[in-house]
Motif scaffolding. Structure first.
Motif, PDB file in Angstrom:
ATOM      1  N   HIS A 139       0.838  -1.204   0.000  1.00  0.00           N
ATOM      2  CA  HIS A 139       0.000   0.000   0.000  1.00  0.00           C
ATOM      3  C   HIS A 139       0.871   1.251   0.000  1.00  0.00           C
ATOM      4  CE1 HIS A 139      -3.552  -2.436   0.799  1.00  0.00           C
ATOM      5  NE2 HIS A 139      -2.878  -3.017   1.773  1.00  0.00           N
ATOM      6  N   TYR A 141       0.812   5.827  -1.356  1.00  0.00           N
ATOM      7  CA  TYR A 141       0.044   7.006  -1.747  1.00  0.00           C
ATOM      8  C   TYR A 141       0.828   7.813  -2.777  1.00  0.00           C
ATOM      9  CZ  TYR A 141      -2.627   6.027   2.480  1.00  0.00           C
ATOM     10  OH  TYR A 141      -3.392   5.408   3.439  1.00  0.00           O
ATOM     11  N   VAL A 147      -2.449   4.053  -3.719  1.00  0.00           N
ATOM     12  CA  VAL A 147      -1.998   3.285  -4.879  1.00  0.00           C
ATOM     13  C   VAL A 147      -1.583   1.896  -4.406  1.00  0.00           C
ATOM     14  CG1 VAL A 147      -1.304   5.225  -6.324  1.00  0.00           C
ATOM     15  CG2 VAL A 147       0.320   4.297  -4.665  1.00  0.00           C
ATOM     16  N   ASP A 148      -1.732   0.933  -5.313  1.00  0.00           N
ATOM     17  CA  ASP A 148      -1.409  -0.461  -5.028  1.00  0.00           C
ATOM     18  C   ASP A 148       0.065  -0.698  -5.327  1.00  0.00           C
ATOM     19  OD1 ASP A 148      -1.237  -3.190  -4.770  1.00  0.00           O
ATOM     20  OD2 ASP A 148      -2.776  -3.660  -6.259  1.00  0.00           O
ATOM     21  N   ARG A 162      -1.303  -2.289 -11.709  1.00  0.00           N
ATOM     22  CA  ARG A 162      -1.258  -1.767 -10.341  1.00  0.00           C
ATOM     23  C   ARG A 162      -1.395  -0.251 -10.294  1.00  0.00           C
ATOM     24  NH1 ARG A 162      -1.364  -6.664  -9.104  1.00  0.00           N
ATOM     25  NH2 ARG A 162       0.397  -7.881  -8.277  1.00  0.00           N
ATOM     26  N   ARG A 163      -0.886   0.416 -11.326  1.00  0.00           N
ATOM     27  CA  ARG A 163      -0.836   1.873 -11.286  1.00  0.00           C
ATOM     28  C   ARG A 163      -1.868   2.526 -12.198  1.00  0.00           C
ATOM     29  NH1 ARG A 163       2.962   5.191  -8.916  1.00  0.00           N
ATOM     30  NH2 ARG A 163       2.764   3.508  -7.396  1.00  0.00           N
ATOM     31  N   LEU A 167      -6.110   3.939 -11.346  1.00  0.00           N
ATOM     32  CA  LEU A 167      -6.260   5.393 -11.402  1.00  0.00           C
ATOM     33  C   LEU A 167      -7.245   5.806 -12.488  1.00  0.00           C
ATOM     34  CD1 LEU A 167      -2.555   6.549 -10.909  1.00  0.00           C
ATOM     35  CD2 LEU A 167      -4.430   6.712  -9.249  1.00  0.00           C
ATOM     36  N   ALA A 275       0.461   8.678 -14.792  1.00  0.00           N
ATOM     37  CA  ALA A 275       0.049   8.459 -13.402  1.00  0.00           C
ATOM     38  C   ALA A 275      -0.105   9.770 -12.641  1.00  0.00           C
ATOM     39  CB  ALA A 275       1.012   7.515 -12.697  1.00  0.00           C
ATOM     40  N   VAL A 279      -3.599  11.342 -11.073  1.00  0.00           N
ATOM     41  CA  VAL A 279      -3.733  11.737  -9.665  1.00  0.00           C
ATOM     42  C   VAL A 279      -4.188  13.185  -9.557  1.00  0.00           C
ATOM     43  CG1 VAL A 279      -2.420  12.202  -7.560  1.00  0.00           C
ATOM     44  CG2 VAL A 279      -2.128  10.033  -8.754  1.00  0.00           C
TER      45      VAL A 279
END
Length: 300
Positions: A139, A141, A147-148, A162-163, A167, A275, A279
């Motif tokens: 885990h 951030y 974020v994973d 994962r990213r 998102l 990414a 965000v």
């Protein structure tokens, strides 16, 4: 501001004489603490996300462990679920040519920190267990967005699944991104390895290296702050550095002298800016969603 307004677990026995608000980002409240033994820096949050400050502290320690001495990383003096106390940096704020060169060289060395163990590292605090969180942490951030970081031996799988995918899903769900982005990302998935570029082993990344997270002190030394560290592709940091500016061309030139970048790396810059754009779309809206969609569309 009085000492008793700060979390007691952060300031106990520090002999704080005054706490003055200072700039510290959009998420936490930041203060200069004047103490009997000199100034310190504190950041707190009234309702922090779980593990937010603990993960920042872990990132600062990882950077301190692996960064060359040319680049400073603040020492973590106190940490809790409600905040951090760090050493104080007396800023100058005006990077010179030699400052940029020092940062570029040091960043290249930092990115080489994971090249030995590879994706099957031991999982200690300093070794990667794959592409993902420090010591296998799952885990993290980006800003305040979860974020994973679950490790995977494949960088394209990590970056896509994962990213980017989570998102995009969140940004679309919150009406910050055109729903067409979901289909475009699915179209691109079979080409993930090509789009992500070559990589043989994980690099230790700052993870949020925009201009505001690099400070220059009164001696001209670079300092890295506010990390979102994970093991990934070096071009992630380099793309972030180019998204909002704040770094001179000498920095990239010096980086490449130490660690030449792979062919076509410039073509991947928008790919790795996706990414942070997503965000920012989630957190701030505005034109960030449209910018993310443009970046995705150019790779169709």
């Amino acid at each position: 501001m009085e000492e008793d307004s700060l979390p007691a677990d952060l300031v106990a026995d520090l002999q704080v004489q005054r706490a003055t608000p200072v700039r510290g980002g959009d998420i936490a409240q930041a203060y200069r603490l004047d103490t009997a033994h000199g100034p310190l820096f504190a950041k707190t949050h009234a309702s922090p996300s779980p593990g937010m400050f603990e993960r920042e502290a872990a990132g600062l320690r990882a950077l301190r462990e692996h960064c060359p001495e040319e680049v400073g990383v603040p020492q973590v003096l106190r940490e809790s679920s409600s905040g951090l106390v760090l050493e104080w940096i007396e800023e100058d704020g005006m990077p010179a040519r030699q400052t940029e060169v020092a940062l570029g060289r040091s960043l290249a060395h930092l990115h080489g920190a994971g090249s030995g163990p590879g994706v099957d590292g031991s999982g200690t605090s300093g070794d990667p267990v794959g592409f993902g969180g420090l010591a296998g942490d799952s885990h993290g951030y980006l800003g305040s967005v979860p974020v994973d970081l679950t490790p995977t031996p494949s960088w394209p799988e990590f970056y896509l699944r994962r990213r980017l995918a989570p998102l995009v899903t969140r940004a679309v769900g919150e009406c910050r991104l055109d729903p067409a982005a979901t289909g475009i990302l699915s179209e691109l998935e079979p080409r993930a390895e090509e789009l992500c570029g070559p990589i043989s082993s994980p690099a230790l990344l700052h993870g949020d290296l925009w201009g505001g997270n690099r400070l220059v002190d009164t001696t001209g030394r670079n300092w890295l702050i506010d990390p979102a560290c994970f093991w990934g592709h070096p071009e992630v940091d380099l793309a972030m550095m180019q998204l909002f500016g704040g770094f001179g061309p000498e920095c990239l030139d010096a980086y490449q002298e130490v660690s030449p970048l792979a062919d076509n790396w410039r073509e991947r810059v928008p790919w790795y800016q996706l990414a942070p754009l997503l965000v920012h779309a989630i957190l701030f809206g505005g034109g960030y969603g449209a910018a993310a969609l443009r970046a995705l569309t150019r790779y169709r």
